[in-house]
Design a protein around this motif. Structure first.
Motif: not given
Length: 375
Positions: A132-150
């Motif tokens: 609910k707070h900075r949701g778009l930014m958090k989703r981009l963070w996950i997609k760009i910076l977390i998922k590549p290391f899954m």
């Protein structure tokens, strides 16, 4: 077994509440049963810095802790960029406790390069409320910076609720369930309790004064409770994070101000005594990945009423309180019912809390670490 914990802030940065104590106690207990623990963190403590020697390892309660000097951005140190690679070189497992932190990205990157086993604790940051707070930014963070290391990530959840939250973003995630816990040593009362708690008839709420804690819902439950127990008080303990004025205004508008008191942040025996003498603890949170105050209250034989946005369904099954929808009506009805039979619910608290002693949880955590190391 060499464990390196990477976390953006660490004990004694108590301003950050439950997650700090959870991380600290888990590290201490795992060190007591033979795991070498290094903690890599920063010296940030809200708007201040901890009074510790920065950028070198210091000994603390059986741990080696390096507090990098926070610089420019919260939870970040430029010296960590280069230092972290060396800090983790002897690690068998790297346990990262955060999602939206530059230290997380650095730790993931260096762990990937060094082929380290990685465990990540979201600590509630994947809950719907979080977005609910900075949701778009958090989703981009996950997609760009977390998922590549899954492919190299294992996940740590503290409850079944958090498992579901992780699976929503990472359906094929490898998830290990290790709950938070309660410290027998820290929860055992060692001094005389304040007569304020001993002589009062009250409901307790404990936690930072933030919208996520839902204290406005508790205030709205009070008028109905007061119709049944006109002398009962509501004591809300915790550091203000921007909600105190709003809550005072609400209590005034509800005309319950004489029965509500904000008692500030409590620590140590004063906090334990506060929980011990309450009729019950109410946790009306909009989300909790665990909710450390629940077992802390149960340890003091105080029943708990928790919203269904928390993972405390066991309160219903063991009759140690209630797990209810997060509305003023449901909470007020539960409080009224509980107080009528408080002795019945109090005697069942021990059956619940013994599941959450750190000594037991550390054994489970150690088995997870060895599983990751051997995988």
């Amino acid at each position: 077994m060499n464990l390196v914990v990477v976390i953006p802030y660490f004990y004694p940065a108590n301003i950050y509440g439950g997650p700090i104590f959870a991380a600290y106690n888990l590290c201490k207990k795992i060190a007591e049963i033979g795991v070498n623990v290094d903690v890599i963190t920063t010296n940030i403590n809200g708007k201040k810095k901890l009074d510790v020697m920065p950028n070198v390892f210091i000994s603390q309660s059986g741990l080696k802790v390096k507090y990098y000097n926070q610089y420019l951005f919260p939870y970040f140190s430029h010296k960590m960029i280069f230092g972290l690679a060396n800090d983790i070189k002897n690690a068998d497992v790297v346990h990262i406790q955060s999602i939206y932190s530059l230290s997380t990205v650095l730790a993931l990157f260096h762990s990937f390069l060094q082929n380290k086993a990685v465990l990540i604790s979201p600590r509630g940051s994947l809950s719907p409320w979080s977005f609910k707070h900075r949701g778009l930014m958090k989703r981009l963070w996950i997609k760009i910076l977390i998922k590549p290391f899954m492919k190299c990530i294992h996940w740590h959840a503290t409850s079944q609720k958090e498992i579901r939250e992780i699976q929503k973003f990472f359906p094929n995630a490898d998830i290990e369930l290790v709950s938070d816990g309660v410290s027998i040593e820290e929860s055992t009362i060692k001094s005389l309790c304040n007569t304020k708690w001993q002589n009062s008839f009250y409901i307790a709420c404990l936690g930072r004064l933030h919208k996520v804690k839902g204290y406005d819902i508790m205030l709205k439950a009070m008028p109905k409770i007061l119709k049944n127990y006109s002398k009962i008080k509501l004591f809300i303990a915790g550091m203000d994070e921007g909600e105190l004025d709003n809550l005072i205004e609400l209590s005034n508008s509800l005309k319950i101000q004489d029965n509500v008191e904000f008692v500030g942040q409590l620590e140590g025996d004063n906090k334990n005594c506060f929980l011990k003498y309450a009729q019950c603890l109410v946790m009306p949170s909009h989300t909790e990945n665990f909710g450390l105050v629940a077992p802390e209250a149960l340890f003091q034989n105080t029943p708990v009423i928790a919203s269904i946005n928390t993972p405390w369904k066991v309160l219903n099954t063991e009759k140690a309180g209630f797990h209810v929808i997060n509305t003023p009506e449901a909470i007020s009805d539960s409080v009224i019912r509980l107080i009528k039979e408080v002795d019945l619910y109090s005697k069942n608290t021990n059956q619940v809390v013994k599941q959450f002693y750190w000594s037991k949880i550390a054994i489970r955590y150690k088995s997870v670490l060895f599983k990751l190391y051997k995988s």
